[in-house]
Write a protein that holds these residues in place. Structure first.
Motif: not given
Length: 499
Positions: A471, A474-476, A478-483, A486
């Motif tokens: 991936e 920037e996609v990776i 964004a996933r880290i920031e979302s985690l 949470e």
């Protein structure tokens, strides 16, 4: 195959030595070997006497080990009744008397049995030392051995192999025990016949020679009924050399227990100028020492002419070529360095094999095969001496499993390439269509020459690589920031719960 009951008996004998203070594996095996020999001598005479009584004839005294009357002990300068030297007699003595009889008389007797006449084993008894420390240990060991049927060659052969398997310590000068299933694989690859003259110039416990004898007796039963073939089998077929007198005794006993009574086994530094064997043998199988001390001044000049080196593994390959007759075959274990080493010695021996003889196969073995003795990576070289070349292509096999775990414990497990190795080697015509992406394949000799005679399989093996799509960063991110969000929210909720 050794049964559970016999295995337990052998374990009890082994434990008796340990509790008696003898903990060196080779010493245990050597002392046990002496006692095996004592029992074998008496059992053989009991059998002769029983047959003579059944058919009502008299056995000539010269054919008996234990004669009537007395034997003169050269060390004590006393006469001793032959009868007291027999296992069936001294086993029933009280422990103190038995210990004194075995140590002071029976042991001296077997050391002085017609050297070279009765067996190869007796040739190496002169330097033997009796090391069992006390009567209690001897009594336990004698009691354990007494329950073993020395007349059953198959059972005793399995017993001895089991004992060899218990030897936990490696030898000296780069020696270590070759796993029995690897020896068996190599013998099945070479298919020895009753016409072969077989040699292992670094024989150790004679594993390769024993396995050849077993293979021939199993596959050539009808041919061995011929008197000349049987005579060849017993007296000329099997040859072995070693520089360790203890291993020679052990190897000779191993062969005797497998039905080979008079092999040509000698103390010899195979690499020295004292060894003049040339054009003698039709088949060599060996796992020569990879390291160790080497007296450069004593190394045979004829070997140095082939490969001018101090490395024993290279000199042994040169020795095989010298010892074999034209058309003679060899299967030898070598460390991986022989396959790709860039010294002049390494290159010269590979060039010799490829250009002047016929190199047939390189079987790469997994690194753990020799655990717990060594983690060295090894391969099996198979070649034929021709003196005229003949290498057109070389078969490579990438052996990944041998039926045992590749760690220090080496416990039996599922999965082994050995049956596949044997099957494919004996049907090389079927390998023509294989590619270098497969586990086995051919490499034309011109490719080997173009690669500086490198024989390592990784030089030629093609590995299929699948393209992996990753991936975008920037996609990776964004996933880290979302985690992280949470986790932060979970912490806030947890604090609210705590009040």
């Amino acid at each position: 195959m050794i049964t559970g009951e016999i295995k337990n008996r052998v374990d009890q004998i082994w434990d008796a030595f340990w509790t008696g203070g003898i903990t060196n594996s080779i010493t245990i095996l050597e002392q046990m070997t002496y006692l095996f020999f004592m029992k074998m001598l008496d059992d053989a005479q009991i059998k002769k006497e029983a047959i003579a009584n059944a058919f009502k004839y008299h056995v000539a005294p010269e054919k008996l080990i234990f004669k009537d009357g007395n034997w003169h002990n050269p060390e004590s300068d006393k006469d001793v009744p032959y009868k007291s030297l027999r296992w069936s007699v001294f086993k029933n003595m009280d422990t103190v008397r038995m210990f004194n009889t075995v140590r002071n008389d029976v042991f001296i007797f077997i050391k002085n049995i017609g050297v070279g006449e009765d067996s190869a084993y007796s040739r190496f008894m002169r330097s033997a030392i009796f090391l069992i420390p006390n009567e209690r240990t001897l009594a336990k060991v004698v009691d354990g051995i007494n329950n073993l049927d020395m007349n059953n060659r198959d059972t005793m052969g399995d017993v001895y192999e089991y004992i060899l398997g218990k030897m936990a310590a490696s030898g000296t000068n780069g020696q270590f025990r070759t796993p029995r299933h690897i020896i068996r694989m190599m013998v099945e690859l070479m298919k020895p016949t009753v016409r072969d003259i077989i040699c292992d110039p670094a024989m150790g416990s004679a594993g390769f020679i024993v396995e050849c004898a077993k293979y021939i007796t199993e596959h050539c039963k009808d041919e061995l009924l011929n008197e000349n073939a049987a005579d060849h089998f017993n007296n000329e077929m099997f040859n072995g050399f070693d520089t360790d007198q203890t291993m020679l005794r052990i190897g000779a006993m191993n062969l005797m227990l497998h039905g080979v009574n008079n092999p040509n086994i000698q103390w010899r530094d195979s690499l020295s100028s004292d060894n003049t064997d040339e054009n003698l043998y039709t088949l060599c199988l060996a796992n020569p020492p990879f390291t160790g001390s080497l007296d450069n001044d004593s190394v045979s000049k004829s070997l140095l002419a082939i490969t001018n080196t101090k490395k024993t593994e290279l000199l042994f390959v040169a020795l095989f070529l010298r010892m074999l007759v034209a058309g003679g075959r060899c299967a030898s274990i070598v460390p991986d360095g022989v396959l790709f080493g860039n010294s002049k010695g390494h290159k010269s021996i590979r060039t010799e094999l490829v250009d002047k003889h016929r190199l047939q196969a390189v079987i790469s073995m997994p690194a753990g095969v020799f655990q717990p003795y060594s983690g060295v990576s090894t391969a099996i070289l198979i070649f034929t001496k021709t003196n005229l070349g003949g290498t057109d292509k070389v078969w490579f096999y990438d052996m990944k499993a041998d039926g045992f775990t590749l760690d220090q414990k080496r416990t039996e497990c599922e999965g082994s390439d050995i049956p596949d190795v044997i099957k494919r080697f004996h049907n090389l015509a079927g390998e023509e269509s294989r590619t270098r992406k497969d586990q086995s394949f051919f490499v034309p000799v011109d490719d080997i020459r173009a690669n500086d005679y490198d024989l390592s399989i990784n030089k030629y093996k093609e590995v299929e690589r699948e393209k992996v799509e990753y991936e975008k960063p920037e996609v990776i991110l964004a996933r880290i920031e979302s985690l992280e969000e949470e986790i932060r929210q979970a912490i806030v909720d947890f604090r609210k719960m705590m009040g």
